[in-house]
Design a protein around this motif. Sequence first.
Motif, PDB file in Angstrom:
ATOM      1  N   LEU A 143       0.860  -1.195   0.000  1.00  0.00           N
ATOM      2  CA  LEU A 143       0.000   0.000   0.000  1.00  0.00           C
ATOM      3  C   LEU A 143       0.898   1.247   0.000  1.00  0.00           C
ATOM      4  O   LEU A 143       1.937   1.289   0.671  1.00  0.00           O
ATOM      5  CB  LEU A 143      -0.917  -0.008   1.215  1.00  0.00           C
ATOM      6  CG  LEU A 143      -1.895   1.169   1.340  1.00  0.00           C
ATOM      7  CD1 LEU A 143      -3.220   0.690   1.929  1.00  0.00           C
ATOM      8  CD2 LEU A 143      -1.318   2.279   2.232  1.00  0.00           C
ATOM      9  N   PHE A 144       0.452   2.272  -0.739  1.00  0.00           N
ATOM     10  CA  PHE A 144       1.196   3.543  -0.807  1.00  0.00           C
ATOM     11  C   PHE A 144       0.285   4.668  -0.326  1.00  0.00           C
ATOM     12  O   PHE A 144      -0.913   4.698  -0.623  1.00  0.00           O
ATOM     13  CB  PHE A 144       1.644   3.826  -2.246  1.00  0.00           C
ATOM     14  CG  PHE A 144       2.620   2.803  -2.767  1.00  0.00           C
ATOM     15  CD1 PHE A 144       3.984   2.976  -2.589  1.00  0.00           C
ATOM     16  CD2 PHE A 144       2.169   1.659  -3.418  1.00  0.00           C
ATOM     17  CE1 PHE A 144       4.879   2.029  -3.068  1.00  0.00           C
ATOM     18  CE2 PHE A 144       3.064   0.721  -3.890  1.00  0.00           C
ATOM     19  CZ  PHE A 144       4.428   0.889  -3.715  1.00  0.00           C
ATOM     20  N   PHE A 145       0.881   5.605   0.424  1.00  0.00           N
ATOM     21  CA  PHE A 145       0.123   6.720   0.971  1.00  0.00           C
ATOM     22  C   PHE A 145       0.915   8.010   0.736  1.00  0.00           C
ATOM     23  O   PHE A 145       2.128   8.082   1.023  1.00  0.00           O
ATOM     24  CB  PHE A 145      -0.114   6.525   2.480  1.00  0.00           C
ATOM     25  CG  PHE A 145      -0.906   7.623   3.112  1.00  0.00           C
ATOM     26  CD1 PHE A 145      -2.301   7.591   3.087  1.00  0.00           C
ATOM     27  CD2 PHE A 145      -0.282   8.709   3.721  1.00  0.00           C
ATOM     28  CE1 PHE A 145      -3.041   8.603   3.679  1.00  0.00           C
ATOM     29  CE2 PHE A 145      -1.021   9.717   4.316  1.00  0.00           C
ATOM     30  CZ  PHE A 145      -2.414   9.675   4.282  1.00  0.00           C
ATOM     31  N   GLY A 146       0.250   9.051   0.188  1.00  0.00           N
ATOM     32  CA  GLY A 146       0.957  10.303  -0.047  1.00  0.00           C
ATOM     33  C   GLY A 146       0.053  11.364  -0.633  1.00  0.00           C
ATOM     34  O   GLY A 146      -1.148  11.153  -0.846  1.00  0.00           O
ATOM     35  N   TYR A 147       0.666  12.548  -0.910  1.00  0.00           N
ATOM     36  CA  TYR A 147      -0.090  13.662  -1.495  1.00  0.00           C
ATOM     37  C   TYR A 147      -0.358  13.450  -2.976  1.00  0.00           C
ATOM     38  O   TYR A 147      -1.469  13.653  -3.459  1.00  0.00           O
ATOM     39  CB  TYR A 147       0.697  14.976  -1.321  1.00  0.00           C
ATOM     40  CG  TYR A 147       0.751  15.478   0.091  1.00  0.00           C
ATOM     41  CD1 TYR A 147      -0.374  16.030   0.700  1.00  0.00           C
ATOM     42  CD2 TYR A 147       1.938  15.412   0.820  1.00  0.00           C
ATOM     43  CE1 TYR A 147      -0.309  16.501   2.001  1.00  0.00           C
ATOM     44  CE2 TYR A 147       2.005  15.892   2.115  1.00  0.00           C
ATOM     45  CZ  TYR A 147       0.882  16.424   2.703  1.00  0.00           C
ATOM     46  OH  TYR A 147       0.937  16.881   3.994  1.00  0.00           O
ATOM     47  N   ARG A 148       0.726  13.080  -3.700  1.00  0.00           N
ATOM     48  CA  ARG A 148       0.623  12.956  -5.155  1.00  0.00           C
ATOM     49  C   ARG A 148       1.234  11.641  -5.604  1.00  0.00           C
ATOM     50  O   ARG A 148       2.091  11.075  -4.924  1.00  0.00           O
ATOM     51  CB  ARG A 148       1.373  14.114  -5.835  1.00  0.00           C
ATOM     52  CG  ARG A 148       0.770  15.485  -5.571  1.00  0.00           C
ATOM     53  CD  ARG A 148       1.649  16.582  -6.165  1.00  0.00           C
ATOM     54  NE  ARG A 148       3.002  16.548  -5.588  1.00  0.00           N
ATOM     55  CZ  ARG A 148       3.318  17.127  -4.444  1.00  0.00           C
ATOM     56  NH1 ARG A 148       2.381  17.767  -3.738  1.00  0.00           N
ATOM     57  NH2 ARG A 148       4.555  17.059  -3.984  1.00  0.00           N
ATOM     58  N   VAL A 149       0.852  11.221  -6.810  1.00  0.00           N
ATOM     59  CA  VAL A 149       1.408  10.015  -7.398  1.00  0.00           C
ATOM     60  C   VAL A 149       1.583  10.244  -8.898  1.00  0.00           C
ATOM     61  O   VAL A 149       0.685  10.780  -9.554  1.00  0.00           O
ATOM     62  CB  VAL A 149       0.516   8.772  -7.128  1.00  0.00           C
ATOM     63  CG1 VAL A 149      -0.889   8.982  -7.663  1.00  0.00           C
ATOM     64  CG2 VAL A 149       1.151   7.520  -7.724  1.00  0.00           C
ATOM     65  N   GLU A 150       2.750   9.901  -9.421  1.00  0.00           N
ATOM     66  CA  GLU A 150       2.987  10.042 -10.855  1.00  0.00           C
ATOM     67  C   GLU A 150       2.101   9.078 -11.633  1.00  0.00           C
ATOM     68  O   GLU A 150       1.724   8.003 -11.130  1.00  0.00           O
ATOM     69  CB  GLU A 150       4.464   9.759 -11.180  1.00  0.00           C
ATOM     70  CG  GLU A 150       5.434  10.797 -10.621  1.00  0.00           C
ATOM     71  CD  GLU A 150       6.865  10.472 -10.993  1.00  0.00           C
ATOM     72  OE1 GLU A 150       7.101   9.373 -11.560  1.00  0.00           O
ATOM     73  OE2 GLU A 150       7.748  11.311 -10.725  1.00  0.00           O
TER      74      GLU A 150
END
Length: 261
Positions: free
Chosen positions: A231-238
Amino acid sequence: MTSALEEKLRTAFSPEQAHLLAEVIREAYDDLVKAKDFNELKAIVADLAQAQKRTEERVEELAAAQKRTEERVEELAAAQKRTEERVEELAQAQKRTEERLEELAEAQKRTEERVDQLAAAQERTERAVKQLARQVGGLSEALGGSLEDLALEVVPEILEYRWGMEIEFCDRDTLPLRNGEYEFDLVIRGQVAGRPVLVLGEVKSNITESEVERFLNLVAQVEASEQVRPLFFGYRVERAAKALIRDRDAVMVTTRGKYFP
């Protein structure tokens, strides 16, 4: 009256010389000079006349040579004048060159002073950049911690809603790998439809394709009895990172609570 002898003598001598010679001849004649002596005298006079003629010719040659010499002197004087004018021109050019060199030296001095100023400004800029980098680094660490804390709050609720997951554990944790160990930003243990599930999360402000690939390779080294879900968590994703997440059966949760598989 002028005698015939004196007239003849004038053809070779000046009037004074002719008169004098005529007087001498008359006196000699008056003294009953012998005919032989008279002939010798005539020969002497003839020789004198020839010598006088050669002298006059030589004088003419000398006069012509003198004229040529004077003309040559005039030419040399003109050449000297041109040389002096050229020397003056060169002196003026040299003066202008020296003035130009002085100007260039002053310009070089100003350039060096400007370079010193720029070097000092560059040094101040570098110090400011280093200070800013330290500030940004500290902010990044603080932001990273905040994101991780936010993930610990948001992600469990999303999984409960999306998967119906019963949460048993949610925190940072270090897990063993096949070649060492790794501290995961987010470790969630629980059950989905009665089956154990282990969620391993990576928290980044901006998720890139290379970071996705790196993290998925780490997850593949975890040996667990449960089903493992990255799982990935963040503001933005390419965009490329988003495609890779979908292709590798991982999920993404944004800080706004948006979820996509």
